[in-house]
Design a protein around this motif. Structure first.
Motif, PDB file in Angstrom:
ATOM      1  N   GLY A  83       0.863  -1.295   0.012  1.00 50.95           N
ATOM      2  CA  GLY A  83      -0.006  -0.154   0.063  1.00 50.95           C
ATOM      3  C   GLY A  83       0.803   1.209   0.197  1.00 50.95           C
ATOM      4  O   GLY A  83       1.926   1.283   0.098  1.00 50.95           O
ATOM      5  N   TYR A  84       0.425   2.535   0.132  1.00 46.77           N
ATOM      6  CA  TYR A  84       1.089   3.745  -0.040  1.00 46.77           C
ATOM      7  C   TYR A  84       0.106   4.663   0.391  1.00 46.77           C
ATOM      8  O   TYR A  84      -1.274   4.809   0.662  1.00 46.77           O
ATOM      9  N   GLU A  85       0.738   5.888   1.007  1.00 43.50           N
ATOM     10  CA  GLU A  85       0.162   6.996   1.499  1.00 43.50           C
ATOM     11  C   GLU A  85      -0.380   8.181   0.399  1.00 43.50           C
ATOM     12  O   GLU A  85       0.244   7.871  -0.560  1.00 43.50           O
ATOM     13  N   ILE A 129       7.201 -11.334   6.173  1.00 43.86           N
ATOM     14  CA  ILE A 129       6.869 -12.709   6.452  1.00 43.86           C
ATOM     15  C   ILE A 129       7.446 -13.140   7.958  1.00 43.86           C
ATOM     16  O   ILE A 129       6.471 -13.743   8.644  1.00 43.86           O
ATOM     17  N   GLU A 130       8.525 -12.792   7.986  1.00 39.66           N
ATOM     18  CA  GLU A 130       9.358 -12.703   9.551  1.00 39.66           C
ATOM     19  C   GLU A 130       8.594 -12.308  10.673  1.00 39.66           C
ATOM     20  O   GLU A 130       8.296 -12.671  11.902  1.00 39.66           O
ATOM     21  N   GLU A 131       8.177 -11.032  10.288  1.00 43.50           N
ATOM     22  CA  GLU A 131       7.695  -9.950  11.392  1.00 43.50           C
ATOM     23  C   GLU A 131       6.225  -9.881  11.102  1.00 43.50           C
ATOM     24  O   GLU A 131       5.664  -9.185  12.449  1.00 43.50           O
ATOM     25  N   LYS A 132       5.683 -10.289  10.273  1.00 43.07           N
ATOM     26  CA  LYS A 132       4.111  -9.955  10.123  1.00 43.07           C
ATOM     27  C   LYS A 132       3.793  -8.559  10.082  1.00 43.07           C
ATOM     28  O   LYS A 132       2.729  -8.152  10.741  1.00 43.07           O
ATOM     29  N   SER A 133       4.797  -7.549   9.717  1.00 44.02           N
ATOM     30  CA  SER A 133       4.657  -6.415   9.660  1.00 44.02           C
ATOM     31  C   SER A 133       5.185  -5.794   8.453  1.00 44.02           C
ATOM     32  O   SER A 133       5.888  -6.439   7.661  1.00 44.02           O
ATOM     33  N   TYR A 134       4.728  -4.501   8.063  1.00 42.20           N
ATOM     34  CA  TYR A 134       4.965  -3.753   6.961  1.00 42.20           C
ATOM     35  C   TYR A 134       4.874  -2.254   7.082  1.00 42.20           C
ATOM     36  O   TYR A 134       4.275  -1.722   7.992  1.00 42.20           O
ATOM     37  N   ARG A 135       5.265  -1.669   6.173  1.00 42.57           N
ATOM     38  CA  ARG A 135       5.086  -0.131   6.079  1.00 42.57           C
ATOM     39  C   ARG A 135       4.579   0.149   4.695  1.00 42.57           C
ATOM     40  O   ARG A 135       5.233  -0.116   3.649  1.00 42.57           O
ATOM     41  N   ARG A 136       3.715   0.950   4.664  1.00 37.63           N
ATOM     42  CA  ARG A 136       3.111   1.568   3.387  1.00 37.63           C
ATOM     43  C   ARG A 136       4.170   2.669   2.987  1.00 37.63           C
ATOM     44  O   ARG A 136       4.951   3.243   3.592  1.00 37.63           O
ATOM     45  N   LEU A 142       4.493   1.448  11.276  1.00 40.29           N
ATOM     46  CA  LEU A 142       4.505   0.087  11.271  1.00 40.29           C
ATOM     47  C   LEU A 142       2.953  -0.499  11.388  1.00 40.29           C
ATOM     48  O   LEU A 142       2.411  -0.381  12.436  1.00 40.29           O
ATOM     49  N   ARG A 143       2.891  -1.211  10.399  1.00 46.05           N
ATOM     50  CA  ARG A 143       1.531  -1.997  10.444  1.00 46.05           C
ATOM     51  C   ARG A 143       1.660  -3.292  10.440  1.00 46.05           C
ATOM     52  O   ARG A 143       2.705  -3.959  10.157  1.00 46.05           O
ATOM     53  N   PHE A 144       0.548  -4.254  11.157  1.00 46.54           N
ATOM     54  CA  PHE A 144       0.867  -5.588  11.290  1.00 46.54           C
ATOM     55  C   PHE A 144      -0.348  -6.250  10.430  1.00 46.54           C
ATOM     56  O   PHE A 144      -1.366  -5.761  10.395  1.00 46.54           O
TER      57      PHE A 144
END
Length: 213
Positions: A83-85, A129-136, A142-144
């Motif tokens: 995703g993106y802002e 995959i490892e952290e179940k988190s990402y950033r747009r 930080l999103r989960f």
């Protein structure tokens, strides 16, 4: 013929012994949340098996979100996934956009032709995959996401892990439950059921199909 309400993706298709083994394995791993990697030539039904795993697992009540990595330009692939802002790049929507990982929360994300993914995006995917988190893109937050990942590629295992275009650490991370689909030339007895199913979907029910040789 494969029956059962949850197996409706395969119900109309006559199953060869080689595909029966694939289906049995898919059924066994459906209840595990670990990543699955489906290998096989283009057109052998990798996405159908992915849907089979999804609808027969504990996340069936939630969405399965699909993305063909080979169909998205590499400069846009990260925005599709994460995703993106608003204003993150030229042409971005004014309100931003959720990515596939956000949409797949509590469900399944299916990444087709993952072997064609850009190396930079592969690094981002490995961390997700490892952290179940990402950033747009364009965001520091930080999103989960609670997702189950199913991947597919038309390359064989040795090609996928040794050709230098795919990170080995990512390959071994997604290849926890590998499922290899046999080619159509090895499944000639399946063709009649497939053809009849396709014709039926288009409203043709009176065309006799010669038995497979």
């Amino acid at each position: 013929v494969v029956g059962g309400v949850k197996e409706n993706y395969l119900q109309p298709i006559y199953i060869s012994s080689s595909m029966s083994k694939v289906i049995n394995k898919a059924r066994k791993v459906a209840n595990f949340s670990s990543t699955k990697l489906i290998l096989g030539e283009s057109g052998v039904g990798k996405e159908i098996i992915a849907k089979f795993i999804h609808v027969n697992g504990p996340r069936a009540a939630h969405p399965m979100i699909s993305l063909n990595c080979a169909a998205i330009p590499k400069e846009l692939l990260a925005s599709e996934l994460f995703g993106y802002e608003a204003g993150a790049f030229t042409g971005a929507k004014q309100k931003g956009s959720p990515g596939k990982f956000q949409m797949a929360n509590r469900g399944t994300i299916y990444l087709d032709e993952i072997g064609d993914m850009d190396l930079e995006v592969q690094a981002q995917l490995l961390k997700t995959i490892e952290e179940k988190s990402y950033r747009r893109i364009g965001e520091n937050k930080l999103r989960f996401s609670d997702f189950r990942l199913i991947c597919a590629t038309n390359r064989n295992r040795s090609e996928a892990s040794n050709d230098g275009r795919f990170r080995k650490d990512l390959f071994y991370r997604i290849c926890i439950f590998p499922i290899t689909l046999p080619s159509l030339k090895e499944r000639s007895c399946d063709l009649q059921g497939m053809v009849e199913h396709i014709l039926k979907n288009y409203g043709y029910t009176k065309f006799p199909i010669a038995p497979s040789i």
